[in-house]
Enzyme design. Structure first.
Site, short mmCIF file in Angstrom:
data_model
loop_
_atom_site.label_atom_id
_atom_site.label_comp_id
_atom_site.label_asym_id
_atom_site.label_seq_id
_atom_site.Cartn_x
_atom_site.Cartn_y
_atom_site.Cartn_z
N TRP A 103 28.68 40.93 49.55
CA TRP A 103 29.35 41.70 50.61
C TRP A 103 28.44 42.79 51.15
O TRP A 103 28.43 43.06 52.35
CB TRP A 103 30.70 42.24 50.12
N ASP A 172 32.63 50.30 51.15
CA ASP A 172 33.52 49.14 51.23
C ASP A 172 34.30 49.12 49.91
O ASP A 172 33.74 48.83 48.86
CB ASP A 172 32.68 47.88 51.40
N LYS A 196 43.75 42.44 48.81
CA LYS A 196 43.52 42.43 47.36
C LYS A 196 44.46 43.42 46.68
O LYS A 196 45.30 43.05 45.87
CB LYS A 196 42.07 42.75 47.05
C1 LIG Z 1 34.06 43.76 48.60
C2 LIG Z 1 34.47 42.90 49.75
N1 LIG Z 1 34.09 43.24 50.99
C3 LIG Z 1 34.44 42.50 52.07
C4 LIG Z 1 35.17 41.34 51.94
C5 LIG Z 1 35.53 40.56 53.17
O1 LIG Z 1 36.81 40.87 53.51
P1 LIG Z 1 37.58 40.18 54.75
O2 LIG Z 1 37.84 38.79 54.36
O3 LIG Z 1 38.81 41.04 54.88
O4 LIG Z 1 36.72 40.30 55.95
C6 LIG Z 1 35.59 40.94 50.67
C7 LIG Z 1 36.40 39.71 50.53
O5 LIG Z 1 36.60 39.17 49.50
C8 LIG Z 1 35.22 41.73 49.55
O6 LIG Z 1 35.58 41.37 48.32
#
Ligand SMILES: Cc1ncc(COP(=O)(O)O)c(C=O)c1O
Length: 361
Positions: A103, A172, A196
């Site tokens: 991520w 994030d 989540k």
């Molecule tokens: C730490 C983290 N950041 C970003 C994301 C991406 O999120 P989204 O699917 O809401 O764009 C995730 C998805 O699992 C994640 O675990």
């Protein structure tokens, strides 16, 4: 009795049963309006009370000062990967990122695409992202420092946050928001996809400090400016009404049933300790993250062979324990134990793990 499994999914993930029941009980007739929450105007007083209550509860839970705005933005956490460099760094500005896995890497990619001068201040790629780096090579002139507080796929988590000497920190927090109390003051922005720890998919919660929201952004498309969401209270256009409503109920559950984030953290620690203790019993399971970087939310582990991992996930599912397969990019096993996955679920998992190890060792 409704059939419910012990749910260890990584996201979308388990929600508190009482919240699901509350949704069910008021789904056809929301607060005597004769309509469902998903059938009414987002400009109605009834809906306005919902969105405002969601924001107020999140502010209270995180003990936010009036300097912070709680925003609901569509596009998930991934949209934030581009909104951050667009809004919070000028053309050619230097920005710092810490790379702790998938991520973070995606966030870095977007900042580069938008022409920012990205300094990767530290990376744990040398050991397959099994740890949180300690030494950061920060640029004092950076517009911000971006980290991923919890690495959903690799099962690592920042225990304390880096001192950035006044440079705004951005995190994030998709997979650990509202799981523990934290001091938000050093953060210019935190954000999280809802699916989540907060509700269904469909929105990212972004919590932005006034000075960051006030940076010039008139050159950007209206829907991609933080300032639009601040000015219009996240109601510039039709928001994902249902998702925000569930977030409100989850925040209410955290405040009124759990009793706040201190209590939530204690529970989360209890769950994680129990699971890691089992993994650390010699001979069968092996944790993949370094001890000092282990996540309280996503517990990642391996078995002696891939064949045994396959059997483990399949037999666990037959025993009502779902979602234990590791992310497709890394394999192995992962138990996501977000706020709504109870101690009872973890106890059931641990019992299954001990039986399985005994049978197969
Ligand atoms: C730490 C983290 N950041 C970003 C994301 C991406 O999120 P989204 O699917 O809401 O764009 C995730 C998805 O699992 C994640 O675990």
């Amino acid at each position: 009795m409704v059939h419910r499994i012990h749910n260890f999914n990584a996201g979308p993930a388990a929600l508190p049963l009482v919240v699901l029941e509350e949704i069910q009980s008021e789904f056809l007739d929301f607060k005597n309006t004769g309509m469902s929450i998903i059938e009414m105007s987002h400009r109605s007083k009834t809906y306005n009370d919902v969105i405002e209550d969601a924001q107020t509860r999140i502010k209270r839970l995180l003990k936010l000062s009036d300097q912070y705005h709680v925003l609901f933005i569509q596009g998930g956490a991934s949209m934030q990967f581009c909104m951050i460099p667009m809004n919070l760094a000028a053309d050619n500005d230097a920005v710092d990122y810490v790379d702790t896995g998938t991520w973070s890497s995606k966030a870095i990619k977007e900042a580069k695409l938008l022409g920012k001068k990205v300094n990767v201040a530290a990376s744990s790629s040398d050991r397959n992202y099994a740890y949180i780096p300690k030494d950061l090579n920060l640029n004092p002139n950076a517009a911000y420092v971006h980290i991923t507080s919890n690495n959903t796929i690799k099962g690592t988590q920042w225990k304390t946050f880096p001192d950035t000497a006044g440079v705004p920190l951005i995190a994030d927090m998709s997979s650990d928001i509202l799981s523990r109390p934290m001091n938000i003051e050093p953060f210019g922005l935190i954000y999280a996809g809802a699916q989540k720890n907060m509700g269904p998919a469909g929105v990212a919660v972004a919590i932005i400090r006034e000075d960051m929201a006030a940076l010039p952004s008139e050159q950007l498309p209206t829907m991609l400016r933080y300032a639009t969401y601040v000015k219009e209270h996240s109601l510039y256009n039709t928001p994902p009404c249902f998702t925000i409503y569930v977030i409100q109920l989850v925040a209410k559950w955290l405040e009124e049933t759990i009793g706040g984030l201190e209590k939530m953290e204690l529970l989360n620690r209890q769950k994680a300790d129990l699971l890691y203790e089992t993994i650390d019993e010699p001979g069968f399971y092996r944790g993949t993250a370094d001890l000092d970087s282990r996540s309280l939310m996503n517990v990642t582990f391996r078995l002696p062979s891939e064949e045994l991992e396959k059997q483990f996930v399949a037999e666990a599912a037959e025993n009502g324990l779902g979602g234990l397969k590791g992310h497709r990019s890394v394999g192995g096993c992962r138990a996501s134990i977000y706020n709504a996955t109870g101690l009872d679920a973890v106890k059931a998992l641990v019992e299954f793990m001990r039986d399985f190890a005994e049978k197969k060792a």
